[in-house]
Design an enzyme around this catalytic site. Structure first.
Site, PDB file in Angstrom:
ATOM      1  N   HIS A 134       0.837  -1.198   0.000  1.00 41.78           N
ATOM      2  CA  HIS A 134       0.000   0.000   0.000  1.00 41.78           C
ATOM      3  C   HIS A 134       0.879   1.258   0.000  1.00 41.78           C
ATOM      4  O   HIS A 134       0.666   2.188  -0.781  1.00 41.78           O
ATOM      5  CB  HIS A 134      -0.908  -0.043   1.240  1.00 41.78           C
ATOM      6  CG  HIS A 134      -1.750   1.169   1.440  1.00 41.78           C
ATOM      7  ND1 HIS A 134      -3.116   1.152   1.284  1.00 41.78           N
ATOM      8  CD2 HIS A 134      -1.436   2.436   1.816  1.00 41.78           C
ATOM      9  CE1 HIS A 134      -3.597   2.362   1.545  1.00 41.78           C
ATOM     10  NE2 HIS A 134      -2.593   3.164   1.872  1.00 41.78           N
ATOM     11  N   GLU A 135       1.895   1.280   0.888  1.00 37.12           N
ATOM     12  CA  GLU A 135       2.762   2.467   0.992  1.00 37.12           C
ATOM     13  C   GLU A 135       3.653   2.631  -0.240  1.00 37.12           C
ATOM     14  O   GLU A 135       3.885   3.750  -0.695  1.00 37.12           O
ATOM     15  CB  GLU A 135       3.609   2.407   2.269  1.00 37.12           C
ATOM     16  CG  GLU A 135       2.803   2.368   3.564  1.00 37.12           C
ATOM     17  CD  GLU A 135       1.767   3.472   3.719  1.00 37.12           C
ATOM     18  OE1 GLU A 135       1.925   4.554   3.118  1.00 37.12           O
ATOM     19  OE2 GLU A 135       0.782   3.259   4.438  1.00 37.12           O
ATOM     20  N   HIS A 138       1.904   4.393  -2.920  1.00 36.97           N
ATOM     21  CA  HIS A 138       1.952   5.853  -2.762  1.00 36.97           C
ATOM     22  C   HIS A 138       3.208   6.429  -3.421  1.00 36.97           C
ATOM     23  O   HIS A 138       3.142   7.473  -4.079  1.00 36.97           O
ATOM     24  CB  HIS A 138       1.953   6.250  -1.283  1.00 36.97           C
ATOM     25  CG  HIS A 138       0.604   6.271  -0.659  1.00 36.97           C
ATOM     26  ND1 HIS A 138      -0.407   7.109  -1.081  1.00 36.97           N
ATOM     27  CD2 HIS A 138       0.092   5.570   0.379  1.00 36.97           C
ATOM     28  CE1 HIS A 138      -1.484   6.912  -0.333  1.00 36.97           C
ATOM     29  NE2 HIS A 138      -1.204   5.977   0.556  1.00 36.97           N
TER      30      HIS A 138
END
Length: 169
Positions: A134-135, A138
């Site tokens: 998820h990170e 980003h």
């Protein structure tokens, strides 16, 4: 230390591709410390530098219940270790108040630098695997809402835009 402003979807700066970190120095460690303070205050379990409008490949994370296990990933690289995808309900500090299931690889290999610039490698499963993917999204200008149908994504975008208008008339 300072609490940084977290960008919220649909802010276009969240789509910026983060650049690799060349040098791990005191300025970068200060960023890491500020990111931890921001993440804990939010509260969240992971934060990418992109979310605080710093476009460097830096992620902080703490999956513990009591903020006792801070983790730093500088220039993280991921390699899926299985074909199998698993659903996990994800939320995001940049998409506040929304949680949706996202399918991601269940096991990944992480290669990164730690807070001191030392390289490390580990195999991640479960929440760590989900969170690091998820990170890292980003850092690549991608949000978890990008995995959703356009209908769901547009609904979330409209609700957040309305909230922003009410907060900042």
């Amino acid at each position: 230390m300072a609490i940084l402003n977290i960008l919220e979807f649909p802010d276009p700066r969240l789509r910026t591709l983060a650049k690799p970190v060349d040098v791990v120095d005191d300025a970068l460690r200060q960023l890491v410390d500020d990111m931890f303070e921001t993440m804990y205050a939010a509260p969240g379990i992971g934060l990418a530098a992109t979310q605080v409008n710093v476009h460097k490949r830096v992620v902080v994370m703490d999956l513990s219940e009591d903020q006792s296990a801070p983790r730093v990933f500088i220039n993280p690289e991921l390699e899926p270790l299985c074909e199998e995808l698993g659903p996990y309900q994800e939320g995001c500090l940049s998409v506040p108040g929304f949680y949706e299931n996202v399918d991601r690889p269940l096991r990944v290999r992480i290669k990164a630098l730690d807070r001191d610039g030392q390289p490390f490698e580990e195999i991640a499963e479960g929440l760590l695997a989900v969170c690091i993917q998820h990170e890292c999204d980003h850092l690549n200008g991608k949000l978890f809402v990008d995995y959703l149908s356009s209908l769901k994504r547009d609904r979330i975008k409209k609700k957040l835009e309305k909230q922003h208008r009410l907060q900042h008339p």
